[in-house]
Design an enzyme around this catalytic site. Structure first.
Site, PDB file in Angstrom:
ATOM      1  N   SER A 124     -14.661  -6.236  16.778  1.00 26.07           N
ATOM      2  CA  SER A 124     -15.611  -5.208  16.343  1.00 26.07           C
ATOM      3  C   SER A 124     -17.013  -5.806  16.369  1.00 26.07           C
ATOM      4  O   SER A 124     -17.181  -6.998  16.631  1.00 26.07           O
ATOM      5  CB  SER A 124     -15.267  -4.733  14.931  1.00 26.07           C
ATOM      6  OG  SER A 124     -15.286  -5.819  14.025  1.00 26.07           O
ATOM      7  N   LYS A 125     -18.001  -5.004  16.122  1.00 27.92           N
ATOM      8  CA  LYS A 125     -19.366  -5.499  15.983  1.00 27.92           C
ATOM      9  C   LYS A 125     -20.194  -4.437  15.280  1.00 27.92           C
ATOM     10  O   LYS A 125     -19.875  -3.250  15.339  1.00 27.92           O
ATOM     11  CB  LYS A 125     -19.983  -5.777  17.370  1.00 27.92           C
ATOM     12  CG  LYS A 125     -21.104  -6.788  17.326  1.00 27.92           C
ATOM     13  CD  LYS A 125     -20.567  -8.205  17.306  1.00 27.92           C
ATOM     14  CE  LYS A 125     -21.655  -9.251  17.263  1.00 27.92           C
ATOM     15  NZ  LYS A 125     -21.129 -10.607  17.431  1.00 27.92           N
TER      16      LYS A 125
END
Ligand code: NAD
Length: 435
Positions: A124-125
């Site tokens: 994720s980010k």
């Protein structure tokens, strides 16, 4: 590959394959590498489609009361790219250049990065479009807490675990952890990594990405038969990753002849005194005015005649325009996406050995994984244990990728993608599609 593990699907359609590639778009850059590896792996079309999409993309408005009494509204993102192998893992970036495409690319990179070093995490980010250097500490705290509250439904030790990235640090992670814990009504240390050691952070986490860069650079030098002692190195970016990589490489005998940050670069043929430069940045917040070398531009630094180039700032700095001029024998990608897809072939033709980002900078997420394990177990390791386990994972992963690159006669980047995509794909096949 057992045929009963392959997902049923229709005819493969590879979108955009021959379309003009926007070199600067990080998502397209990442996808073009993904496509090449997927083709070599003969990935079944259904799975190919699944892995080309992010699972979840969140865009939120983040209203913040500024110190002058006015309200500013910032835009924040959180993208969960793939969670098939475990909770999503990925940093939070505060920067004016944040875009949804960039966050998506970075989230996908996290997926491949966790898989290449074989951690039980997805990718994720997150990011907020802002200029943190122009904000006070209390404005940053309010921004962080409101952003955290806005994405709280995705967060959790079993679902999505943030970490620091560009312009965020231990203090920001402490605010994220506190905000999440207040909502949960109990302290949840494992919801973020890269926290201060006093509140559940891991020893060695702050240095982990730079230390990982040092380990893989050492392996690459060994592979190419170049002595570490005296090997010349240029490092672009002098933040967490760049300064620590420079420091540890110099402690291994390398000569750091150039460093830079957003304010410019410094070149010293005899070697730069790295502890002095680190102390200078601690006092002045940047390298501006540093007297340890001659002034050079960031562009000049990339094309210096050195053994090792460590791009450790932002993406897209080595492109089809300057790749032909790069003289380094090894590029160790401390940053995420510093090399565009258009530059890959040029570097290949020049015989430059590239240690790709998803391998070279995986030390940070590896020790983040150690931190998460320690928080959940409530039992903390010595720094020596952390560093030894990091070394073991980084050198093993380097060897895995190098072995695959020899076996398939592909460069290290394609081999790293092949290894990680095949690991993610295997889990998808085993899990099947929930309908
Ligand atoms: P940081 O904010 O600590 O440092 C960034 C450095 O890059 C600073 O010295 C800054 O001045 C410099 N910089 C910014 N713009 C520049 C420009 N245009 N030209 C030259 N230098 C410039 O960030 P960091 O944590 O060191 O991250 C650097 C890179 O490493 C990013 O791509 C990040 O995604 C990646 N990365 C970081 C970690 C981590 O654990 N911190 C882990 C993996 C990857």
């Amino acid at each position: 590959m057992a045929s009963d593990l392959r997902l049923p699907t229709d005819k493969i359609v590879r979108p955009d394959k021959d379309r003009f590639l926007n070199e600067e778009n990080p998502f397209e850059a990442m996808m073009s590498r993904f496509d090449r590896a997927a083709e070599l792996l003969d990935l079944e079309p259904g799975l190919y489609k699944v892995l080309r999409h992010s699972e979840k993309e969140i865009t939120i408005s983040v209203p913040v009361l500024m110190d002058n009494g006015e309200v500013e509204v910032f835009t924040g993102y959180r993208v969960l790219y793939n969670t098939s192998r475990g909770p999503a893992k990925g940093g939070i970036r505060f920067d004016l250049n944040v875009t949804l495409d960039e966050v998506k690319a970075l989230a996908a990179w996290m997926t491949w990065k966790c898989a290449v070093v074989n951690l039980p995490f997805g990718g994720s980010k997150g990011g907020v479009i802002c200029d943190p250097l122009k904000m006070s500490v209390s404005e940053l705290e309010r921004l962080t807490r409101r952003y955290t509250a806005g994405i709280i439904n995705t967060l959790g030790p079993d679902s999505d675990v943030p970490a620091p990235d560009v312009n965020t640090n231990e203090r920001v992670m402490a605010w994220v952890m506190d905000t999440y814990s207040m909502h949960m009504r109990h302290t949840v240390t494992a919801v973020v990594t890269g926290k201060p050691v006093e509140m559940g952070g891991s020893l060695g986490r702050r240095e982990a990405t730079g230390r990982g860069v040092m380990f893989v650079t050492r392996e690459a030098l060994r592979h190419l038969g170049i002595a570490m002692n005296g090997a010349t190195v240029a490092v672009q970016g002098f933040g967490n990753v760049g300064s620590i990589a420079a420091d540890l490489l110099s402690k291994q005998g390398c000569k750091i002849v150039a460093i830079s940050d957003r304010t410019g670069g410094y070149y010293n043929k005899g070697g730069i005194d790295i502890p002095k430069a680190i102390e200078y940045v601690r006092q002045h917040r940047s390298l501006e005015g540093f007297k340890g070398g001659d002034n050079i531009t960031n562009d000049d630094l990339l094309v210096l005649p050195v053994d090792v180039l460590v791009p450790a700032a932002l993406e897209n700095v080595i492109t089809s325009k300057n790749a032909g001029k790069v003289q380094a024998k090894i590029i160790a990608e401390g940053a995420n996406g510093p090399t565009t897809a258009g530059a890959d072939n040029i570097l290949d033709e020049k015989g430059i050995f590239v240690i790709p980002d998803i391998l070279a900078n995986a030390g940070g997420v590896t020790v983040s994984y150690f931190e998460w394990v320690q928080d959940r177990g409530g039992y903390f390791w010595s720094e020596e244990t952390v560093n030894n386990r990091l070394e073991e994972i980084m050198t093993r992963s380097f060897t895995d990728v190098l072995g695959l690159s020899k076996q398939h006669k592909v460069n290290m980047r394609t081999a790293a993608y092949m290894l990680s995509i095949s690991r993610v794909a295997t889990v998808h096949r085993l899990r099947g599609i929930y309908a």
